[in-house]
Design a protein around this motif. Structure first.
Motif, short mmCIF file in Angstrom:
data_model
loop_
_atom_site.label_atom_id
_atom_site.label_comp_id
_atom_site.label_asym_id
_atom_site.label_seq_id
_atom_site.Cartn_x
_atom_site.Cartn_y
_atom_site.Cartn_z
N VAL A 11 0.87 -1.18 0.00
CA VAL A 11 0.00 0.00 0.00
C VAL A 11 0.90 1.22 0.00
O VAL A 11 1.94 1.22 0.66
CB VAL A 11 -0.92 0.01 1.26
CG1 VAL A 11 -1.68 1.32 1.37
CG2 VAL A 11 -1.89 -1.16 1.23
N CYS A 12 0.52 2.26 -0.77
CA CYS A 12 1.31 3.49 -0.81
C CYS A 12 0.48 4.69 -0.38
O CYS A 12 -0.70 4.78 -0.71
CB CYS A 12 1.85 3.75 -2.22
SG CYS A 12 3.18 2.64 -2.71
N ARG A 32 -9.06 1.99 0.74
CA ARG A 32 -9.25 2.66 2.02
C ARG A 32 -10.36 3.71 1.92
O ARG A 32 -10.47 4.40 0.90
CB ARG A 32 -7.92 3.27 2.47
CG ARG A 32 -6.85 2.20 2.68
CD ARG A 32 -5.49 2.79 2.92
NE ARG A 32 -4.93 3.44 1.73
CZ ARG A 32 -3.77 4.09 1.71
NH1 ARG A 32 -3.06 4.18 2.82
NH2 ARG A 32 -3.34 4.63 0.61
N SER A 43 -4.40 0.41 -2.25
CA SER A 43 -4.32 1.76 -1.69
C SER A 43 -5.67 2.46 -1.78
O SER A 43 -6.05 3.24 -0.89
CB SER A 43 -3.25 2.57 -2.43
OG SER A 43 -1.99 1.93 -2.34
N TYR A 58 -10.16 7.16 0.47
CA TYR A 58 -9.89 7.16 -0.97
C TYR A 58 -11.14 6.78 -1.76
O TYR A 58 -11.47 7.43 -2.75
CB TYR A 58 -8.73 6.22 -1.29
CG TYR A 58 -7.40 6.75 -0.79
CD1 TYR A 58 -6.55 7.46 -1.63
CD2 TYR A 58 -7.01 6.57 0.54
CE1 TYR A 58 -5.33 7.96 -1.16
CE2 TYR A 58 -5.80 7.08 1.02
CZ TYR A 58 -4.97 7.77 0.16
OH TYR A 58 -3.78 8.28 0.63
N ILE A 79 3.01 6.11 -6.31
CA ILE A 79 3.52 4.75 -6.05
C ILE A 79 5.05 4.70 -6.10
O ILE A 79 5.70 4.25 -5.17
CB ILE A 79 2.93 3.72 -7.04
CG1 ILE A 79 1.39 3.70 -6.94
CG2 ILE A 79 3.50 2.33 -6.76
CD1 ILE A 79 0.71 2.73 -7.91
N GLY A 129 -2.64 9.43 -5.22
CA GLY A 129 -1.42 9.04 -4.53
C GLY A 129 -0.32 8.63 -5.48
O GLY A 129 -0.54 8.40 -6.67
N VAL A 132 -0.97 -2.67 -5.95
CA VAL A 132 -0.74 -1.61 -4.96
C VAL A 132 -1.80 -0.52 -5.12
O VAL A 132 -2.35 0.00 -4.13
CB VAL A 132 0.68 -1.01 -5.12
CG1 VAL A 132 0.84 0.26 -4.29
CG2 VAL A 132 1.74 -2.03 -4.75
#
Ligand code: RBF
Ligand code: MG
Length: 176
Positions: A9-10, A161, A158, A164, A132, A130, A154
């Protein structure tokens, strides 16, 4: 960088500045290697409009990003048939594709939906949420493909969540 371990996750639990970054435009022709060569077709957004340039400048660095994207259905200009206009997770390459030594910067969005058709001429909206990793040059095509597949995992993890997923409802996307 083949074989290195990468986080699953990033980015923080809640998006921080400069996110969200809002990109949109009419999909243009790319280099034609994303789909066949890399199993990852990308819809390229033009960096010609002032709005696109201004928004993309808010992304401090070139690299691979994640977010959500939506293709536009009502586009009377396109010769291609309508595609569905739901909002899907996306991973995006922003930069010069150092593995292929491009001269110009591109914005390439891979919509994670398994769309069969091309989107040339369609409107696309993307919200970048986001970062990466940086773009890299690899020892082999297989190593690039392996990293791209990890990027997709990823990106999805990510985006799962709550802080997001709520951007799926953002008024920037045309809600039906
Ligand atoms: N190109 C590179 O040269 N280096 C990269 O590390 C790289 N990572 C990418 C990751 C993702 C998720 C995507 C969608 C594209 C990436 N690309 C990268 C761009 C890729 O080379 C490009 O989409 C195709 O070559 C078609 O232009
Ligand atoms: Mg492309």
């Amino acid at each position: 960088m083949a074989g290195r371990t990468r986080p699953d996750v990033c980015g923080p639990a809640v998006p921080e500045a400069p996110y969200p970054v809002y990109l949109d435009g009419l999909v243009e022709h790319g280099f034609g290697r994303g789909g066949k060569k890399l199993n990852t077709p990308t819809a390229n957004l033009p960096l010609s409009s002032q709005h696109a340039v201004a928004e993309s400048t808010r992304l401090a660095e070139t690299g691979i990003y994640y977010g959500f994207a939506q293709l536009d259905v009502p586009n009377g200009e396109s010769i291609y048939p309508p595609v569905d206009a739901k909002v899907y997770p996306m991973v995006m390459s922003f930069g010069y594709n150092p593995h292929f030594a491009n001269k110009d910067k591109t914005i390439e969005v891979h919509v994670m939906h398994g769309y069969a058709a091309d989107f040339y001429g369609k409107g696309m909206r993307a919200i970048v949420l986001g970062y990466i990793r940086p773009e890299l040059k690899y020892d082999s095509l297989e190593a690039l493909i392996a990293d791209i597949e990890k990027d997709k995992q990823v990106g999805i993890a990510s985006l799962e969540r709550p802080a997001y997923t709520k951007y799926i409802q953002d008024p920037f996307f045309r809600q039906s």
